[in-house]
Design a protein around this motif. Structure first.
Motif, PDB file in Angstrom:
ATOM      1  N   SER A 119      13.003  -5.643  56.503  1.00  0.00           N
ATOM      2  CA  SER A 119      11.918  -4.947  57.194  1.00  0.00           C
ATOM      3  C   SER A 119      12.304  -4.744  58.655  1.00  0.00           C
ATOM      4  CB  SER A 119      10.619  -5.756  57.090  1.00  0.00           C
ATOM      5  OG  SER A 119      10.786  -7.027  57.681  1.00  0.00           O
ATOM      6  N   ALA A 120      11.628  -3.801  59.307  1.00  0.00           N
ATOM      7  CA  ALA A 120      11.924  -3.513  60.710  1.00  0.00           C
ATOM      8  C   ALA A 120      11.382  -4.608  61.630  1.00  0.00           C
ATOM      9  CB  ALA A 120      11.340  -2.164  61.112  1.00  0.00           C
ATOM     10  N   ILE A 153      16.019   0.154  60.664  1.00  0.00           N
ATOM     11  CA  ILE A 153      15.371   0.924  59.584  1.00  0.00           C
ATOM     12  C   ILE A 153      14.074   1.574  60.065  1.00  0.00           C
ATOM     13  CG2 ILE A 153      16.444  -0.498  57.793  1.00  0.00           C
ATOM     14  CD1 ILE A 153      13.633  -1.616  57.178  1.00  0.00           C
ATOM     15  N   LYS A 158      13.209  -2.165  52.655  1.00  0.00           N
ATOM     16  CA  LYS A 158      14.303  -2.013  51.699  1.00  0.00           C
ATOM     17  C   LYS A 158      14.257  -3.280  50.855  1.00  0.00           C
ATOM     18  CE  LYS A 158      17.795   0.590  54.261  1.00  0.00           C
ATOM     19  NZ  LYS A 158      19.186   0.535  54.721  1.00  0.00           N
ATOM     20  N   ASP A 167      14.731   1.800  48.470  1.00  0.00           N
ATOM     21  CA  ASP A 167      14.730   2.094  49.899  1.00  0.00           C
ATOM     22  C   ASP A 167      13.506   2.917  50.262  1.00  0.00           C
ATOM     23  OD1 ASP A 167      15.218   2.735  52.517  1.00  0.00           O
ATOM     24  OD2 ASP A 167      17.304   3.313  52.194  1.00  0.00           O
ATOM     25  N   SER A 169      12.444   2.913  53.492  1.00  0.00           N
ATOM     26  CA  SER A 169      12.487   2.785  54.945  1.00  0.00           C
ATOM     27  C   SER A 169      12.257   4.140  55.599  1.00  0.00           C
ATOM     28  CB  SER A 169      13.835   2.211  55.396  1.00  0.00           C
ATOM     29  OG  SER A 169      14.873   3.139  55.159  1.00  0.00           O
TER      30      SER A 169
END
Length: 184
Positions: A119-120, A153, A158, A167, A169
């Motif tokens: 994860s971001a 991302i 993802k 995916d 993202s």
């Protein structure tokens, strides 16, 4: 840092031998715990990555380094012997591959499936629980989730389960849009 969890034939063979030995001795959980600690140390230590990957260090140097880590962390005797064998056979560079393969074997034996969620930003407890529930429903098995934060991302998730990558993202969606616009 490159993805060091890609499996190699040698890593698979060493993992299978270690898994069989640990299973016979009833030490699978202890060995897996040791390997997870070593995997975390590898990710956190540039020196350890350099030691294992560099041909400048001899097999004896690598064995000594791994043995020092194992003794300090009070690893199981089976794990210590495995690390010594890996170094003696000049296969230290296959360690991460062997750990990944061992984790898959152990998860399969326990009837769970391993999933890596990227994860971001760090996931909240509620988000983690939601992802686990979604994976449980989609896979029909209990997921064992490891999380990683990758700001590149941008957003979304993802999820890698075995060789499958889901995916969702923002970066991949933007890349798809950019590609579509170039073709138009």
């Amino acid at each position: 840092m490159a993805d060091d969890t890609k499996t190699t034939d040698a890593g698979d063979r060493y993992a299978q031998a270690l898994f069989d030995l640990a299973n016979e001795a009833g030490q699978t959980a202890a060995v897996e715990s040791d390997l997870k600690s070593l995997k975390a140390a590898y990710k956190d230590s540039a020196d350890l990555r350099r030691l294992l990957a560099s041909p400048a260090f001899t097999a004896e140097d690598k064995a000594a380094g791994l043995n020092a880590i194992a003794k300090k962390a009070k690893f199981n005797a089976t794990t210590i012997k495995f690390l010594g064998l890996l170094a003696a056979n000049r296969r230290s560079s296959d360690l991460m591959s062997a750990i990944a393969a061992f984790e898959r074997l152990s998860a399969a034996q326990r009837g769970v499936v391993s999933a890596e969620v990227v994860s971001a930003v760090p996931l909240s407890a509620a988000q983690s629980k939601g992802v686990a529930q979604a994976l449980r429903t989609a896979l029909g098995k209990e997921p064992e989730i490891s999380t990683r934060v990758d700001p590149s991302i941008l957003g979304g998730l993802k999820v890698r389960v075995g060789s499958r990558l889901f995916d969702a993202s923002l970066k991949s969606k933007l890349d798809s849009l950019k590609f579509a616009l170039k073709r138009a």
